[in-house]
Design a protein around this motif. Structure first.
Motif, PDB file in Angstrom:
ATOM      1  N   LYS A 168      37.537  16.555  66.868  1.00  0.00           N
ATOM      2  CA  LYS A 168      38.089  17.731  67.276  1.00  0.00           C
ATOM      3  C   LYS A 168      37.699  18.955  66.719  1.00  0.00           C
ATOM      4  O   LYS A 168      37.659  20.147  66.906  1.00  0.00           O
ATOM      5  CB  LYS A 168      39.641  17.632  67.424  1.00  0.00           C
ATOM      6  N   PHE A 169      37.756  18.916  65.344  1.00  0.00           N
ATOM      7  CA  PHE A 169      37.301  20.278  64.385  1.00  0.00           C
ATOM      8  C   PHE A 169      36.256  19.661  63.307  1.00  0.00           C
ATOM      9  O   PHE A 169      36.597  19.386  62.306  1.00  0.00           O
ATOM     10  CB  PHE A 169      38.742  20.365  63.452  1.00  0.00           C
ATOM     11  N   PRO A 170      35.090  19.928  64.102  1.00  0.00           N
ATOM     12  CA  PRO A 170      33.987  19.384  63.309  1.00  0.00           C
ATOM     13  C   PRO A 170      33.518  20.311  61.978  1.00  0.00           C
ATOM     14  O   PRO A 170      32.885  19.763  61.017  1.00  0.00           O
ATOM     15  CB  PRO A 170      32.825  19.601  64.276  1.00  0.00           C
ATOM     16  N   THR A 171      34.060  21.706  61.801  1.00  0.00           N
ATOM     17  CA  THR A 171      33.608  22.348  60.609  1.00  0.00           C
ATOM     18  C   THR A 171      35.021  22.940  60.084  1.00  0.00           C
ATOM     19  O   THR A 171      36.052  23.148  60.856  1.00  0.00           O
ATOM     20  CB  THR A 171      32.847  23.631  61.161  1.00  0.00           C
ATOM     21  N   ALA A 172      34.806  23.242  58.638  1.00  0.00           N
ATOM     22  CA  ALA A 172      35.671  24.120  58.261  1.00  0.00           C
ATOM     23  C   ALA A 172      34.977  25.491  57.590  1.00  0.00           C
ATOM     24  O   ALA A 172      33.729  25.255  57.304  1.00  0.00           O
ATOM     25  CB  ALA A 172      36.283  23.316  57.010  1.00  0.00           C
ATOM     26  N   THR A 173      35.676  26.731  57.554  1.00  0.00           N
ATOM     27  CA  THR A 173      34.899  27.589  57.234  1.00  0.00           C
ATOM     28  C   THR A 173      35.754  28.504  56.258  1.00  0.00           C
ATOM     29  O   THR A 173      37.026  28.416  56.170  1.00  0.00           O
ATOM     30  CB  THR A 173      34.602  28.692  58.321  1.00  0.00           C
ATOM     31  N   PHE A 174      35.139  29.310  55.356  1.00  0.00           N
ATOM     32  CA  PHE A 174      35.587  30.140  54.315  1.00  0.00           C
ATOM     33  C   PHE A 174      34.986  31.465  54.566  1.00  0.00           C
ATOM     34  O   PHE A 174      33.785  31.487  54.064  1.00  0.00           O
ATOM     35  CB  PHE A 174      35.599  29.519  53.077  1.00  0.00           C
ATOM     36  N   LYS A 175      35.644  32.484  54.647  1.00  0.00           N
ATOM     37  CA  LYS A 175      35.023  33.825  54.885  1.00  0.00           C
ATOM     38  C   LYS A 175      35.821  34.732  53.872  1.00  0.00           C
ATOM     39  O   LYS A 175      36.939  34.965  53.760  1.00  0.00           O
ATOM     40  CB  LYS A 175      35.136  34.396  56.222  1.00  0.00           C
ATOM     41  N   ALA A 176      35.120  35.248  52.861  1.00  0.00           N
ATOM     42  CA  ALA A 176      35.540  36.010  51.690  1.00  0.00           C
ATOM     43  C   ALA A 176      36.297  37.334  52.359  1.00  0.00           C
ATOM     44  O   ALA A 176      35.409  37.948  52.974  1.00  0.00           O
ATOM     45  CB  ALA A 176      34.754  36.254  50.848  1.00  0.00           C
ATOM     46  N   THR A 177      37.406  37.629  51.814  1.00  0.00           N
ATOM     47  CA  THR A 177      38.014  38.959  52.422  1.00  0.00           C
ATOM     48  C   THR A 177      38.238  39.869  51.177  1.00  0.00           C
ATOM     49  O   THR A 177      38.436  41.157  51.587  1.00  0.00           O
ATOM     50  CB  THR A 177      39.305  38.917  52.974  1.00  0.00           C
ATOM     51  N   LYS A 178      38.278  39.343  50.010  1.00  0.00           N
ATOM     52  CA  LYS A 178      38.482  40.362  48.934  1.00  0.00           C
ATOM     53  C   LYS A 178      38.053  39.544  47.846  1.00  0.00           C
ATOM     54  O   LYS A 178      38.122  38.445  47.429  1.00  0.00           O
ATOM     55  CB  LYS A 178      39.999  40.351  48.665  1.00  0.00           C
ATOM     56  N   ILE A 179      37.123  40.231  46.750  1.00  0.00           N
ATOM     57  CA  ILE A 179      36.600  39.925  45.551  1.00  0.00           C
ATOM     58  C   ILE A 179      36.982  40.641  44.401  1.00  0.00           C
ATOM     59  O   ILE A 179      36.855  42.211  44.566  1.00  0.00           O
ATOM     60  CB  ILE A 179      35.121  39.628  45.545  1.00  0.00           C
ATOM     61  N   GLU A 180      37.728  40.244  43.511  1.00  0.00           N
ATOM     62  CA  GLU A 180      38.183  40.805  42.324  1.00  0.00           C
ATOM     63  C   GLU A 180      37.485  40.455  40.917  1.00  0.00           C
ATOM     64  O   GLU A 180      37.332  39.312  40.638  1.00  0.00           O
ATOM     65  CB  GLU A 180      39.742  40.699  42.225  1.00  0.00           C
ATOM     66  N   VAL A 181      37.050  41.321  40.198  1.00  0.00           N
ATOM     67  CA  VAL A 181      36.397  41.078  39.002  1.00  0.00           C
ATOM     68  C   VAL A 181      37.440  41.221  37.993  1.00  0.00           C
ATOM     69  O   VAL A 181      38.150  42.042  37.866  1.00  0.00           O
ATOM     70  CB  VAL A 181      35.102  42.200  38.758  1.00  0.00           C
ATOM     71  N   THR A 182      37.610  40.092  37.184  1.00  0.00           N
ATOM     72  CA  THR A 182      38.563  39.884  36.058  1.00  0.00           C
ATOM     73  C   THR A 182      37.960  39.864  34.693  1.00  0.00           C
ATOM     74  O   THR A 182      38.803  39.827  33.733  1.00  0.00           O
ATOM     75  CB  THR A 182      39.527  38.548  36.510  1.00  0.00           C
ATOM     76  N   GLY A 183      36.546  39.787  34.634  1.00  0.00           N
ATOM     77  CA  GLY A 183      36.140  39.693  33.168  1.00  0.00           C
ATOM     78  C   GLY A 183      34.676  40.032  33.289  1.00  0.00           C
ATOM     79  O   GLY A 183      34.049  40.293  34.538  1.00  0.00           O
ATOM     80  N   LYS A 184      33.804  39.767  32.347  1.00  0.00           N
ATOM     81  CA  LYS A 184      32.445  39.947  32.380  1.00  0.00           C
ATOM     82  C   LYS A 184      31.757  38.882  33.200  1.00  0.00           C
ATOM     83  O   LYS A 184      30.712  39.301  33.862  1.00  0.00           O
ATOM     84  CB  LYS A 184      32.009  39.892  30.959  1.00  0.00           C
ATOM     85  N   THR A 185      32.317  37.770  33.212  1.00  0.00           N
ATOM     86  CA  THR A 185      31.598  36.598  34.130  1.00  0.00           C
ATOM     87  C   THR A 185      32.702  36.062  34.952  1.00  0.00           C
ATOM     88  O   THR A 185      32.444  35.064  35.665  1.00  0.00           O
ATOM     89  CB  THR A 185      30.943  35.689  33.284  1.00  0.00           C
ATOM     90  N   THR A 186      33.777  36.727  35.185  1.00  0.00           N
ATOM     91  CA  THR A 186      34.867  35.901  35.866  1.00  0.00           C
ATOM     92  C   THR A 186      35.477  36.621  37.111  1.00  0.00           C
ATOM     93  O   THR A 186      35.133  38.133  37.029  1.00  0.00           O
ATOM     94  CB  THR A 186      35.972  35.470  35.137  1.00  0.00           C
ATOM     95  N   GLY A 187      35.868  36.270  38.024  1.00  0.00           N
ATOM     96  CA  GLY A 187      36.705  36.654  39.047  1.00  0.00           C
ATOM     97  C   GLY A 187      37.309  35.991  40.088  1.00  0.00           C
ATOM     98  O   GLY A 187      37.431  34.727  39.792  1.00  0.00           O
TER      99      GLY A 187
END
Length: 199
Positions: A108-127
């Protein structure tokens, strides 16, 4: 062992840049459209098995598209689609049960989806990456803790962006309540992916 060692020596000799490792300076990375390298990516989930152990599984079939902005990573875009019938726990009977209406109801639900709505930078290599996760016909916001592992050419002269991400969702929020709450409510997601320039 000898073949593996010879392969690594040859790879490093061919690509000095690879020997130095990827650059973790986001500003040095390439911007543009990228697609996930399926052979170097994993989406793993884990859940408490009635309090006795932690059970693990993964999905074999998924796609991810990244539009990466190295100058301003917060403006990057990410879209992921997972085929639910590709669930793999190494236990075929359990896989079929997870695909059934008791859990994912993959027919019935063949797929799951993820769509980014907000990206926040928290460090030099993290977010953090917040997005809309649609699973089992329900859409809820989910936030992932992300790490930029680096960028550069690999041993085969292919440009790579590498990331890890982790997060936790509550399965009942998505209408998956079988054996709840005895079977763990919190599902931990562990994700690692390499991205290559889109062709």
């Amino acid at each position: 062992m000898k073949r593996t060692a010879l392969f690594l020596i040859a790879a490093l000799a061919v690509s000095p840049a690879f020997a130095a490792g990827p650059s973790t300076d986001v500003a040095e990375a390439q911007s543009g459209a990228f697609t996930v390298d399926h052979s170097h990516a994993k989406i793993i989930f884990s859940v408490s098995h009635f309090g006795f152990s932690t059970y693990y599984g993964l999905f074999n079939d998924f796609d991810a598209k990244l539009n990466f902005d190295a100058k301003d990573p917060a403006k990057s875009k990410l879209d992921v689609t997972v085929k639910m019938d590709s669930v793999n726990t190494t236990n075929p009977k359990l896989d079929e049960h997870l695909k059934s209406p008791d859990f994912f109801d993959a027919a019935k639900f063949p797929t799951a989806t993820f769509k980014a709505t907000k990206i926040e930078v928290t460090g030099k290599t993290t977010g953090t990456i917040t997005g809309d996760l649609t699973l089992h016909g329900v859409t809820k916001p989910v936030t992932l803790d992300a790490t930029f592992n680096g960028a550069g050419e690999n041993a085969f002269k292919v440009y790579v962006l590498g990331f890890n991400a982790t997060g936790t969702i509550k399965r009942s929020d998505f209408g998956i309540t079988t054996y709840s709450p005895a079977l763990g409510e919190d599902v931990t997601l562990t994700i690692s992916a390499e991205f290559n320039p889109a062709k």
